[in-house]
Write a protein that holds these residues in place. Structure first.
Motif, PDB file in Angstrom:
ATOM      1  N   PRO A   1       0.797  -1.236   0.000  1.00 48.33           N
ATOM      2  CA  PRO A   1       0.000   0.000   0.000  1.00 48.33           C
ATOM      3  C   PRO A   1       0.825   1.279   0.000  1.00 48.33           C
ATOM      4  O   PRO A   1       0.807   2.066   0.945  1.00 48.33           O
ATOM      5  CB  PRO A   1      -0.807  -0.128   1.297  1.00 48.33           C
ATOM      6  N   GLY A   2       1.530   1.525  -1.102  1.00 51.37           N
ATOM      7  CA  GLY A   2       2.263   2.778  -1.230  1.00 51.37           C
ATOM      8  C   GLY A   2       3.729   2.571  -1.539  1.00 51.37           C
ATOM      9  O   GLY A   2       4.212   1.450  -1.667  1.00 51.37           O
ATOM     10  N   GLY A   3       4.460   3.694  -1.645  1.00 47.62           N
ATOM     11  CA  GLY A   3       5.884   3.634  -1.938  1.00 47.62           C
ATOM     12  C   GLY A   3       6.156   3.160  -3.347  1.00 47.62           C
ATOM     13  O   GLY A   3       7.008   2.286  -3.569  1.00 47.62           O
ATOM     14  N   LEU A   4       5.457   3.748  -4.345  1.00 51.61           N
ATOM     15  CA  LEU A   4       5.505   3.254  -5.716  1.00 51.61           C
ATOM     16  C   LEU A   4       6.927   3.168  -6.266  1.00 51.61           C
ATOM     17  O   LEU A   4       7.313   2.155  -6.860  1.00 51.61           O
ATOM     18  CB  LEU A   4       4.653   4.150  -6.624  1.00 51.61           C
ATOM     19  N   THR A   5       7.733   4.203  -6.065  1.00 51.55           N
ATOM     20  CA  THR A   5       9.089   4.198  -6.601  1.00 51.55           C
ATOM     21  C   THR A   5       9.915   3.075  -6.001  1.00 51.55           C
ATOM     22  O   THR A   5      10.627   2.352  -6.708  1.00 51.55           O
ATOM     23  CB  THR A   5       9.776   5.554  -6.327  1.00 51.55           C
ATOM     24  N   ALA A   6       9.809   2.903  -4.670  1.00 53.71           N
ATOM     25  CA  ALA A   6      10.559   1.837  -4.010  1.00 53.71           C
ATOM     26  C   ALA A   6      10.061   0.460  -4.453  1.00 53.71           C
ATOM     27  O   ALA A   6      10.858  -0.477  -4.639  1.00 53.71           O
ATOM     28  CB  ALA A   6      10.441   1.979  -2.497  1.00 53.71           C
ATOM     29  N   VAL A   7       8.748   0.324  -4.634  1.00 47.30           N
ATOM     30  CA  VAL A   7       8.179  -0.948  -5.095  1.00 47.30           C
ATOM     31  C   VAL A   7       8.737  -1.315  -6.461  1.00 47.30           C
ATOM     32  O   VAL A   7       9.156  -2.459  -6.700  1.00 47.30           O
ATOM     33  CB  VAL A   7       6.641  -0.861  -5.154  1.00 47.30           C
ATOM     34  N   LEU A   8       8.780  -0.351  -7.389  1.00 45.14           N
ATOM     35  CA  LEU A   8       9.277  -0.626  -8.729  1.00 45.14           C
ATOM     36  C   LEU A   8      10.777  -0.910  -8.723  1.00 45.14           C
ATOM     37  O   LEU A   8      11.267  -1.714  -9.521  1.00 45.14           O
ATOM     38  CB  LEU A   8       8.967   0.548  -9.656  1.00 45.14           C
TER      39      LEU A   8
ATOM     40  N   VAL B   1       3.253  -5.387 -11.689  1.00 44.62           N
ATOM     41  CA  VAL B   1       3.294  -4.656 -10.419  1.00 44.62           C
ATOM     42  C   VAL B   1       2.883  -3.202 -10.634  1.00 44.62           C
ATOM     43  O   VAL B   1       2.049  -2.663  -9.906  1.00 44.62           O
ATOM     44  CB  VAL B   1       4.702  -4.738  -9.795  1.00 44.62           C
ATOM     45  N   LEU B   2       3.460  -2.570 -11.661  1.00 44.72           N
ATOM     46  CA  LEU B   2       3.118  -1.180 -11.959  1.00 44.72           C
ATOM     47  C   LEU B   2       1.641  -1.051 -12.320  1.00 44.72           C
ATOM     48  O   LEU B   2       0.964  -0.111 -11.894  1.00 44.72           O
ATOM     49  CB  LEU B   2       3.982  -0.660 -13.101  1.00 44.72           C
TER      50      LEU B   2
END
Length: 355
Positions: A306-313, A326-327
């Motif tokens: 639930p959040g942190g899009l840049t870190a997730v990618l 994922v994106l």
């Protein structure tokens, strides 16, 4: 009169410079959304050291909201939709489930005295922290509380996600630090695209009477341009996006008071427990996603974080996960959260906060 005007200009210049300096330091430290955080810190210091009223002028905040809208809208492209298309029903159910869990978390946060229904919901909406923070004030939420708790969640995710991905899902990282930059038409085209989407989106947003038209209008226009190919790969320039987040951060920080800080401090213990529960609930939805689709446990976990899009990618790219899927899920959820926020605010404003 002229002296007062120059003092206001000097005051604003000092605060903005302080925000920029703080953003550069936070960027070095790897803090997510350093420009927004830097603005919050500088505005907070100014508000506490010199508690005289100070506002970011609307001719500055409106373009900042428009740039944030274009930044979010440009995340949508045909490849993202194709990645969702084959698994659209499970993805939609997970997104709606996340929204319901967020609302439940916001309802629990209302157990803390002094938090309104709208503030509780906005503080716990999972995904789209920048967009939610940007529109919180206009939709009747305490944007100071929203900013602090939204980024508490993001910081926890950024801190724990690589560890969970590695220990829980066997992810291995190559240390490349994130996705490689994709080629685009150049900064001039990016700037023109951002300005055009901003102006057209703002006009349409006002004509259609959208809530927060300066953000939602440009967001929808940018998404439409991306999906139809009219953007030719253009995005909001990084410098413009950083400046926009800096402005929004300043707007939040300048409205802090000692009393508001005490209220936030009292809410933090309960909020921390609720945020950890929200993160765990989203991880549970990731497990369900693996049961009904062909997504791997790692892909599903990263897609539902639930959040942190840049870190997730960055983790998805480094670990060999399906970064496109994922994106796609993350962006779908982001759009649903940002677009539903005005409706949620309208509904919750009719309810009473607990006594």
């Amino acid at each position: 009169m002229g002296g007062q005007r120059w003092r206001r200009v000097l005051d604003g210049t000092v605060v903005a410079t302080g925000g920029l300096a703080a953003a550069l330091v936070l960027d070095r430290l790897g803090v997510p959304s350093p420009a927004l955080f830097g603005g919050v810190v500088a505005g907070l210091v100014r508000a506490l050291v010199r508690p005289l009223p100070m506002e970011v002028p609307k001719p500055i905040t409106i373009p900042a909201l428009a740039v944030v809208g274009v930044t979010v809208g440009a995340l949508v492209d045909p490849e993202t939709l194709r990645a969702v298309g084959a698994r659209w029903l499970p993805v939609l159910l997970v997104v709606l489930g996340t929204l319901l869990v967020s609302l439940a978390a916001g309802w629990l946060l209302r157990l803390q005295r002094g938090i309104s229904p709208v503030t509780g919901a906005f503080a716990m909406i999972a995904g789209g922290a920048e967009g939610v923070t940007a529109m919180a004030r206009e939709l009747g939420a305490d944007h100071r509380m929203v900013a602090v708790l939204q980024y508490l969640r993001v910081l926890l995710i950024v801190a724990f996600m690589p560890v969970v991905a590695s220990l829980g899902y066997g992810a291995t990282t190559s240390g490349s630090g994130g996705l490689a930059p994709t080629g685009g038409p150049g900064w001039a085209a990016d700037l023109l695209f951002t300005a055009a989407c901003g102006v057209v989106g703002l006009v349409l947003g006002r004509l259609l009477r959208l809530p927060v038209p300066a953000l939602l209008g440009p967001m929808l226009v940018a998404a439409a341009a991306d999906l139809t190919g009219l953007s030719h790969g253009a995005v909001a320039p990084g410098a413009a996006t950083s400046l926009a987040f800096l402005v929004i951060g300043l707007q939040v920080g300048l409205n802090f008071t000692r009393e508001s800080l005490r209220t936030i401090g009292r809410a933090l213990p309960l909020a921390l427990v609720i945020v950890l529960g929200l993160i765990a609930a989203c991880a549970g939805m990731g497990l369900l996603l693996t049961r009904v689709t062909d997504a791997s446990p790692l892909d599903a976990y990263l897609a539902t974080t639930p959040g942190g899009l840049t870190a997730v990618l960055a983790v998805a790219s480094d670990s060999g996960a399906d970064a496109t899927f994922v994106l796609a899920v993350q962006v779908t959820r982001l759009f649903v959260m940002v677009l539903s926020a005005p409706l949620i605010a309208r509904w919750l404003r009719r309810t009473r906060p607990p006594a």
